[in-house]
Design a protein around this motif. Structure first.
Motif, PDB file in Angstrom:
ATOM      1  N   GLY A  91      -6.698   5.479  11.988  1.00 36.50           N
ATOM      2  CA  GLY A  91      -7.638   4.551  12.606  1.00 36.50           C
ATOM      3  C   GLY A  91      -7.677   3.177  11.962  1.00 36.50           C
ATOM      4  O   GLY A  91      -8.210   2.234  12.531  1.00 36.50           O
ATOM      5  N   ARG A  92      -7.120   3.037  10.768  1.00 33.83           N
ATOM      6  CA  ARG A  92      -7.108   1.730  10.098  1.00 33.83           C
ATOM      7  C   ARG A  92      -5.944   0.891  10.589  1.00 33.83           C
ATOM      8  O   ARG A  92      -4.936   1.408  11.057  1.00 33.83           O
ATOM      9  N   THR A  93      -6.086  -0.416  10.477  1.00 30.74           N
ATOM     10  CA  THR A  93      -5.029  -1.333  10.902  1.00 30.74           C
ATOM     11  C   THR A  93      -4.450  -2.043   9.687  1.00 30.74           C
ATOM     12  O   THR A  93      -5.157  -2.333   8.718  1.00 30.74           O
ATOM     13  N   PHE A  94      -3.146  -2.314   9.777  1.00 25.93           N
ATOM     14  CA  PHE A  94      -2.418  -2.975   8.702  1.00 25.93           C
ATOM     15  C   PHE A  94      -1.425  -3.954   9.311  1.00 25.93           C
ATOM     16  O   PHE A  94      -1.124  -3.888  10.502  1.00 25.93           O
ATOM     17  N   THR A  95      -0.891  -4.823   8.471  1.00 26.80           N
ATOM     18  CA  THR A  95       0.134  -5.773   8.902  1.00 26.80           C
ATOM     19  C   THR A  95       1.471  -5.346   8.311  1.00 26.80           C
ATOM     20  O   THR A  95       1.561  -5.095   7.101  1.00 26.80           O
ATOM     21  N   LEU A  96       2.495  -5.267   9.167  1.00 17.64           N
ATOM     22  CA  LEU A  96       3.828  -4.881   8.703  1.00 17.64           C
ATOM     23  C   LEU A  96       4.431  -5.999   7.856  1.00 17.64           C
ATOM     24  O   LEU A  96       4.463  -7.154   8.274  1.00 17.64           O
ATOM     25  N   GLU A  97       4.901  -5.657   6.670  1.00 25.08           N
ATOM     26  CA  GLU A  97       5.627  -6.625   5.842  1.00 25.08           C
ATOM     27  C   GLU A  97       7.109  -6.607   6.188  1.00 25.08           C
ATOM     28  O   GLU A  97       7.800  -7.598   6.033  1.00 25.08           O
TER      29      GLU A  97
END
Length: 142
Positions: A91-97
């Motif tokens: 459910g959490r959001t992240f940014t792809l490196e």
């Protein structure tokens, strides 16, 4: 004859025992003794047998209520995922490196790098974790 302050002393003894040996049991006996003291203060003519029965009933009730209350709060804590850390990321959001190529990639979450599976996406895309399979996070574009 037992008067209300005797029960206050019993409550204080149980509270000191709980502080010395924290087991979350004696505190409920202290609550029961304090409740019995309040009842003995309001009804000073109660026989000691009745006071003992009131104490026993309050002790059982306070231990039962305490167990229910703390069991529920313990399950809501972050320790529920202590050995299954990846489940806490659902459910959490992240940014792809780095980009996801051919359905596989890597994602930095806090101080760890996780394997991710999802649609091919370029670096810098916001993704949301939808499910977990052991150490593989499944993501979709957010």
């Amino acid at each position: 004859m037992i008067v209300f302050w005797h029960w206050l002393v019993v409550a204080a003894v149980f509270a000191v025992i709980e502080v010395a040996v924290p087991a979350m049991v004696c505190i409920w006996f202290a609550v029961a003794a304090f409740g019995t003291a309040a009842i003995a203060w309001l009804a000073p003519d109660l026989a000691w047998e009745h006071q003992a029965l009131i104490f026993a009933a309050l002790a059982i009730a306070s231990v039962a209520i305490g167990r229910v209350a703390f069991t529920r709060s313990r399950m809501r804590s972050s320790e529920a995922h202590l050995n299954r850390r990846a489940e806490a990321y659902i459910g959490r959001t992240f940014t792809l490196e780095r980009p996801i190529v051919d359905g596989r990639g890597r994602l930095r979450v806090d101080d760890r790098v996780w394997l991710v599976e999802g649609p091919d996406l370029p670096a810098g895309t916001r993704v949301q974790v939808t499910s977990v399979n052991n150490t593989l996070l499944r993501v979709t574009q957010f």
